[in-house]
Motif scaffolding. Structure first.
Motif, short mmCIF file in Angstrom:
data_model
loop_
_atom_site.label_atom_id
_atom_site.label_comp_id
_atom_site.label_asym_id
_atom_site.label_seq_id
_atom_site.Cartn_x
_atom_site.Cartn_y
_atom_site.Cartn_z
N ASN A 1 -6.96 5.52 -6.64
CA ASN A 1 -6.21 4.38 -7.66
C ASN A 1 -5.40 4.40 -6.43
N HIS A 2 -4.91 3.20 -5.85
CA HIS A 2 -4.04 3.41 -5.23
C HIS A 2 -3.59 1.51 -4.52
N LEU A 3 -1.90 1.20 -4.34
CA LEU A 3 -2.10 0.16 -3.96
C LEU A 3 -2.11 0.14 -2.18
N HIS A 4 -2.18 -1.12 -1.76
CA HIS A 4 -1.62 -0.97 -0.37
C HIS A 4 -1.23 -2.32 -0.33
N PHE A 5 0.21 -1.77 0.55
CA PHE A 5 1.26 -2.68 0.11
C PHE A 5 1.94 -3.27 1.60
N GLU A 6 1.39 -4.39 2.93
CA GLU A 6 2.04 -4.97 3.59
C GLU A 6 3.39 -6.10 3.15
N ILE A 7 4.23 -6.31 4.11
CA ILE A 7 4.93 -7.18 4.50
C ILE A 7 4.27 -7.52 5.65
N ARG A 8 4.56 -8.69 6.31
CA ARG A 8 4.09 -9.50 7.57
C ARG A 8 4.91 -10.57 7.71
N GLU A 9 5.46 -10.35 8.69
CA GLU A 9 6.49 -11.97 9.42
C GLU A 9 6.14 -11.48 10.59
#
Ligand SMILES: [Zn+2]
Length: 303
Positions: free
Chosen positions: A283-291
């Motif tokens: 169980n985990h959150l894969h978090f991305e930020i895209r610019e």
């Protein structure tokens, strides 16, 4: 002793009844549901199905059939041809692999980008004694009688660093940014980083993984419009938010989705729940930020 039962009642008994021994039943095919017929319970009519069918072809309503094994049991035919079903139970031993899991352990002596396998781990093995009930060789039920571990599973243990890097070599600070966007921690500070952004095991990790319990609420890191809320391959259940200034955020491996496509969400609004769907081992959150479509390191934005 002859009993009157409906055909569907008899079929139900045949399928659901628990028999520890091998019996041969005779039932009448071609009956409509609710029709009644006579039969003697647990009676052997013949060891040979072919003989039963031959007998059936010559029988007519009202005739009696004597068992070939037990002369005292008698079938009374009310209608239709006779069909025999052979119910058997068998105890079989099945082997099943117990897959190893990955445990992440923090190591304050290592830098944030570092990981180290400290135990390779090994899959375990268990054996199960299963009782399988079959009708004419086709399984109709199985019951677990006993289960024991043959080989204990040994989890893989990976240490990850928690020491802040001296120089951030991943991404230069966004000094030329004209429109500033502030991102909040998507789990509101809950969980720990189980995998950081950047090169990882010969590939590139586009975001950060934040390990947290299943069901932990995931919050919009900034206000925006939901452009995706659904299942997407290795991401599993995924929410994508467009923040309208070239920035997008991705929230992957969710166990539940609360946000809908087209919905405008405010910063901190609950959009999904942590899970392990898609290509995920825990169980985990894969978090991305895209610019402007390019992945950037989310770390400095949320910590
Ligand atoms: Zn990830």
């Amino acid at each position: 002793m002859l009993e009157q039962r409906s055909s569907n009642e008899f079929t139900s008994y045949l399928v659901n009844g628990k028999k520890k021994n091998t019996w041969k039943y005779a039932i009448f095919s071609g009956l409509t549901v609710g029709a009644t017929f006579a039969y003697a319970e647990n009676t052997v009519i013949s060891d040979n199905k072919t003989i039963v069918n031959e007998v059936a072809n010559t029988l007519s309503s009202g005739e009696e059939v004597r068992s070939t094994q037990d002369e005292t049991n008698i079938y009374q035919i009310t209608s239709g041809p006779v069909l025999s079903v052979n119910i058997t139970t068998e105890d079989v031993v099945l082997k099943q692999e117990i897959p190893k899991e990955i445990e992440y352990v923090a190591n304050s002596a290592m830098y944030e980008d570092e990981t180290k396998v400290v135990q390779e781990g090994q899959d375990g093995l268990k054996e199960m004694v299963v009782q399988i009930e079959a009708a004419d060789g086709v399984e109709i039920s199985r019951e677990l009688l006993q289960e024991y571990v043959v080989v204990e599973v040994k989890n893989q243990i990976i240490e990850y660093g928690t020491k802040a890097p001296i120089v951030n070599t991943q991404i230069a600070p966004q000094t030329t940014q004209t429109q500033s966007t502030t991102f909040a921690h998507p789990l509101n500070g809950v969980g720990y980083i189980s995998s950081s952004y950047g090169s990882r095991w010969g590939s590139f990790h586009n975001g950060i993984d934040i390990a947290a319990g299943a069901g932990t609420p995931i919050y919009a890191a900034a206000a925006g419009t939901v452009t995706y809320s659904g299942y997407m391959g290795t991401y599993g259940y995924l929410v994508i938010i467009d923040h309208g200034n070239g920035y997008e955020t991705y929230y992957a491996h969710a166990s539940a989705l609360y946000a809908k496509v087209g919905q405008y969400v405010t910063q901190g609004q609950s959009i999904a729940a942590v899970g392990s769907t898609g290509n995920s081992t825990g169980n985990h959150l894969h978090f991305e930020i895209r610019e402007n479509g390019q992945c950037i390191n989310p770390y400095s934005y949320i910590y």
